[in-house]
Design an enzyme around this catalytic site. Sequence first.
Site, PDB file in Angstrom:
ATOM      1  N   ARG A 220       0.868  -1.175   0.000  1.00 20.85           N
ATOM      2  CA  ARG A 220       0.000   0.000   0.000  1.00 20.85           C
ATOM      3  C   ARG A 220       0.905   1.225   0.000  1.00 20.85           C
ATOM      4  NH1 ARG A 220      -3.364  -2.873  -1.513  1.00 20.85           N
ATOM      5  NH2 ARG A 220      -5.403  -3.365  -0.612  1.00 20.85           N
ATOM      6  N   GLU A 249      -3.726   7.425  -4.283  1.00 22.43           N
ATOM      7  CA  GLU A 249      -4.158   6.925  -5.594  1.00 22.43           C
ATOM      8  C   GLU A 249      -5.507   7.503  -5.980  1.00 22.43           C
ATOM      9  OE1 GLU A 249      -4.062   2.630  -5.629  1.00 22.43           O
ATOM     10  OE2 GLU A 249      -2.030   2.637  -4.827  1.00 22.43           O
ATOM     11  N   HIS A 267      -1.156   0.320  -9.787  1.00 24.89           N
ATOM     12  CA  HIS A 267      -1.757  -0.664  -8.871  1.00 24.89           C
ATOM     13  C   HIS A 267      -2.305  -1.879  -9.639  1.00 24.89           C
ATOM     14  CE1 HIS A 267      -3.646  -1.013  -4.601  1.00 24.89           C
ATOM     15  NE2 HIS A 267      -3.324  -2.211  -5.078  1.00 24.89           N
TER      16      HIS A 267
HETATM   17  C1  DGY Z   1      -5.111  -6.297  -2.879  1.00 23.52           C
HETATM   18  O1  DGY Z   1      -5.744  -7.329  -3.157  1.00 23.52           O
HETATM   19  O2  DGY Z   1      -5.064  -5.859  -1.737  1.00 23.52           O
HETATM   20  C2  DGY Z   1      -4.384  -5.631  -4.001  1.00 23.52           C
HETATM   21  O3  DGY Z   1      -3.878  -4.408  -3.667  1.00 23.52           O
HETATM   22  C3  DGY Z   1      -5.209  -5.579  -5.261  1.00 23.52           C
HETATM   23  O4  DGY Z   1      -5.275  -6.864  -5.730  1.00 23.52           O
END
Ligand code: DGY
Length: 303
Positions: A220, A249, A267
Amino acid sequence: MLRAICDVEVNPQDEVLSHEELLEKVKGRDAVLCLLTDTIDEEIIKAGSDLKIIANYAVGYDNVDVACATKHGIWVSNTPGVLTDTTADMAWALLFAVARRIPEADRFTRARKFKAWSATLLLGGDVYGKTLGIIGAGRIGTAVAMRASGFNMRVLYADVRANRELEREIGAEWVDVDTLLRQSDFVSIHVPLMPETRHLIGRRSLAMMKPTAYLINTSRGTVIDEAALANALRDKTIAGAGLDVFEEEPKINPALLELDNVVITPHIASGSVETRTKMATMAAENVLAALNGRTPPNAVNRI
Ligand code: DGY
């Protein structure tokens, strides 16, 4: 799967619903299958007084107020496991892309600047035989680490608990975060976003890294202080970064966009057709379980 037993309303736009739209849409619904871009906060949860489940189409669920959902007797589920290898592949793709300057080289070649072979053209850093540091040795961190044995790398990992599988399989060494930052040539981040991991990597940590080291983030964005990273990349405190996730984002810190030593992707780490299909199926299975009065197989809370 869902239409077989439910009335389903799908957001027809490939756009994030506003908070107001979400507030309206959850009213009277039994379930919401949401994306990581949907902030499911207390207000939304209260508006969705009939909800049985919030099924997040992601393994990370920092977008959902789980404590509040639990208080209201609503299940929260995620999609663990199915995206592990796809995300690990992407971490490696970013690692190679930045170390061997692939996007830069692609831009250079397309601009028809390739006039002759040169001994010093677009030199990068080696990957094989180097030290890889994994911050967060859960499912995805482990899968990234396992791939390192193919490149004859030393692997360090930092986590709150030991990962004996990694130690046994590839001789990974459990170290504290500072040791990992000081000794690694590549640092790959795989922690969930929690209050404790917010800005885990900031000016102090970046200053500890080798000037030849690279930072990779597929977890993240907020785990990294992006402004501090942009400064470190500009000042060559570290050699480069490969980032799939960002603090705000879809906004990207403009300073990052100016730099050649960072590879940025929108992402997409879990973005293979196969994996996104599995994530969707899993999220639907969680919804169906909750609506049938069963515990969703991937519940992250207990109600
Ligand atoms: C998640 O699943 O947390 C990713 O960031 C997106 O697939």
